[in-house]
Scaffold this active site. Structure first.
Site, PDB file in Angstrom:
ATOM      1  N   ARG A 168       0.813  -1.216   0.000  1.00  0.00           N
ATOM      2  CA  ARG A 168       0.000   0.000   0.000  1.00  0.00           C
ATOM      3  C   ARG A 168       0.847   1.266   0.000  1.00  0.00           C
ATOM      4  O   ARG A 168       0.508   2.252  -0.673  1.00  0.00           O
ATOM      5  CB  ARG A 168      -0.963  -0.020   1.183  1.00  0.00           C
ATOM      6  CG  ARG A 168      -1.872   1.208   1.282  1.00  0.00           C
ATOM      7  CD  ARG A 168      -2.511   1.602  -0.035  1.00  0.00           C
ATOM      8  NE  ARG A 168      -3.202   0.493  -0.701  1.00  0.00           N
ATOM      9  CZ  ARG A 168      -3.625   0.532  -1.947  1.00  0.00           C
ATOM     10  NH1 ARG A 168      -3.374   1.602  -2.708  1.00  0.00           N
ATOM     11  NH2 ARG A 168      -4.259  -0.494  -2.480  1.00  0.00           N
ATOM     12  N   GLU A 184       6.714  39.843  -4.841  1.00  0.00           N
ATOM     13  CA  GLU A 184       5.478  39.737  -5.610  1.00  0.00           C
ATOM     14  C   GLU A 184       4.947  41.125  -5.938  1.00  0.00           C
ATOM     15  O   GLU A 184       4.893  42.005  -5.070  1.00  0.00           O
ATOM     16  CB  GLU A 184       4.426  38.966  -4.818  1.00  0.00           C
ATOM     17  CG  GLU A 184       3.089  38.832  -5.520  1.00  0.00           C
ATOM     18  CD  GLU A 184       2.075  38.062  -4.694  1.00  0.00           C
ATOM     19  OE1 GLU A 184       1.011  38.650  -4.383  1.00  0.00           O
ATOM     20  OE2 GLU A 184       2.337  36.900  -4.356  1.00  0.00           O
ATOM     21  N   LYS A 221       2.211  24.583  -2.292  1.00  0.00           N
ATOM     22  CA  LYS A 221       0.855  24.055  -2.111  1.00  0.00           C
ATOM     23  C   LYS A 221       0.905  22.531  -2.236  1.00  0.00           C
ATOM     24  O   LYS A 221       0.479  21.945  -3.229  1.00  0.00           O
ATOM     25  CB  LYS A 221      -0.092  24.677  -3.131  1.00  0.00           C
ATOM     26  CG  LYS A 221      -0.260  26.183  -2.942  1.00  0.00           C
ATOM     27  CD  LYS A 221      -1.143  26.796  -4.010  1.00  0.00           C
ATOM     28  CE  LYS A 221      -1.274  28.300  -3.815  1.00  0.00           C
ATOM     29  NZ  LYS A 221      -2.076  28.936  -4.876  1.00  0.00           N
ATOM     30  N   LYS A 247       5.411  38.125  -0.447  1.00  0.00           N
ATOM     31  CA  LYS A 247       4.130  38.101  -1.146  1.00  0.00           C
ATOM     32  C   LYS A 247       3.275  39.294  -0.736  1.00  0.00           C
ATOM     33  O   LYS A 247       3.707  40.148   0.036  1.00  0.00           O
ATOM     34  CB  LYS A 247       3.431  36.772  -0.891  1.00  0.00           C
ATOM     35  CG  LYS A 247       4.299  35.562  -1.303  1.00  0.00           C
ATOM     36  CD  LYS A 247       3.505  34.300  -1.444  1.00  0.00           C
ATOM     37  CE  LYS A 247       2.679  34.329  -2.713  1.00  0.00           C
ATOM     38  NZ  LYS A 247       1.970  33.041  -2.943  1.00  0.00           N
ATOM     39  N   ASP A 267       1.921  38.754 -10.373  1.00  0.00           N
ATOM     40  CA  ASP A 267       0.826  37.971  -9.816  1.00  0.00           C
ATOM     41  C   ASP A 267      -0.533  38.396 -10.363  1.00  0.00           C
ATOM     42  O   ASP A 267      -0.902  39.567 -10.289  1.00  0.00           O
ATOM     43  CB  ASP A 267       0.825  38.094  -8.291  1.00  0.00           C
ATOM     44  CG  ASP A 267      -0.175  37.163  -7.645  1.00  0.00           C
ATOM     45  OD1 ASP A 267      -0.072  35.950  -7.871  1.00  0.00           O
ATOM     46  OD2 ASP A 267      -1.067  37.644  -6.918  1.00  0.00           O
TER      47      ASP A 267
END
Length: 285
Positions: A102, A202, A137, A169, A224
């Site tokens: 698994r 950013e 992410k 950011k 962005d």
């Protein structure tokens, strides 16, 4: 190994944690039903189409479960596969094969899905100078394998975590009091702490791009959520002084147009957070 995070120690630590989560005090299904002396074999069947990833990791898993298991690799990481192909065979103690099964499948299915989607997006931007990047992410405690899969699929890794690059950011900029304030404070921090880290800033519009250029002392400017037209203008304004990266809401439908703006990199969070796993199965034979 293709990245600094892919050390044998890191891989073995991941496998140990994953096995502890799955096996606990024993694989009682196998211990109860299969004789301890039983020797068998199994093969990894491909039940879809895509790019295979996780074969090298599977070898580590089988060896860590039982060093006497013998793996015969037929298809390597990065191979283009179709339904019905056999990626590898494994033989040895039956209980060990079942205990590893698994974890091998969970990793390989997820990694192959990521590699497949990375390869697909790379095909969409072929012929441009843009390179595809992943993001942070990722799935907690599985980032290493997801970023490894991006490499196998032909993409590039962005920073691995918060510690190996400075990325300022929108929230950093807003909290710091603007582009100039954020960059200046970061430069002072790096100097005082003695850290040699690249700085990415950013920007959300041309005015912020101009402020970043006027402040200087950075490595890359992120563009962005800009339209392709605005991004093209920003790339021309930057004019090669710093690396450029497109980010924010980039999809299969828009990525080619974004690549044609002249940006150096395109970061896509969907590489690791929205991919479909490749169907694989480990079958006795």
């Amino acid at each position: 190994m293709k990245a600094t995070y892919l050390t044998e120690n890191n891989i073995q630590e991941f496998i140990s944690r994953a096995l502890a989560e799955d096996v606990g005090d024993g694989d009682h299904s196998s211990l109860a039903s299969i004789p301890d002396t039983a020797q068998n074999q199994a093969r990894l069947l491909v039940k879809g189409e895509g790019i295979l990833a996780g074969v090298e990791l599977a070898g580590y898993i089988f060896r860590q479960v039982d060093p006497e298991l013998q793996l015969n690799v037929l298809l390597h990481d990065g191979a283009s596969v179709t339904y019905g192909e056999i990626a590898f065979t494994v033989k040895g103690k039956a209980q060990s094969i079942l205990t590893a099964e698994r974890l091998v499948l969970n990793c390989m299915q997820r990694m192959s899905g990521i590699a497949t989607y990375t390869h697909h997006l790379n095909q969409l931007i072929a012929g441009t100078s843009a390179r595809l990047l992943d993001t942070r992410k990722t799935t907690p405690n599985f980032r290493m394998m997801e970023k490894w899969a991006v490499l196998i699929g032909g993409g590039l890794n962005h920073r691995f975590g918060l510690y190996d690059m400075v990325m300022l950011k929108d929230n950093h900029v807003d909290y710091a009091g603007g582009i100039r304030a954020a960059i200046t404070a970061t430069q002072q921090y790096l100097q005082q702490s003695g850290k040699n880290l690249k700085i990415e800033i950013e920007t959300r519009n041309l005015e912020e791009v101009k402020q970043a250029l006027e402040t200087g002392g950075i490595h890359r400017i992120m563009l962005d959520n800009m339209s392709p037209a605005l991004m093209t203008e920003a790339v021309q304004l930057i004019n090669g002084r710093y690396e450029t990266e497109a980010s924010g809401g980039i999809t299969e439908e828009t990525i080619a147009e974004v690549a044609r703006t002249g940006v150096d990199f395109i970061s896509v969070g969907a590489l690791t957070h929205s991919t479909k796993s490749l169907d694989l199965s480990l079958k006795a034979f």
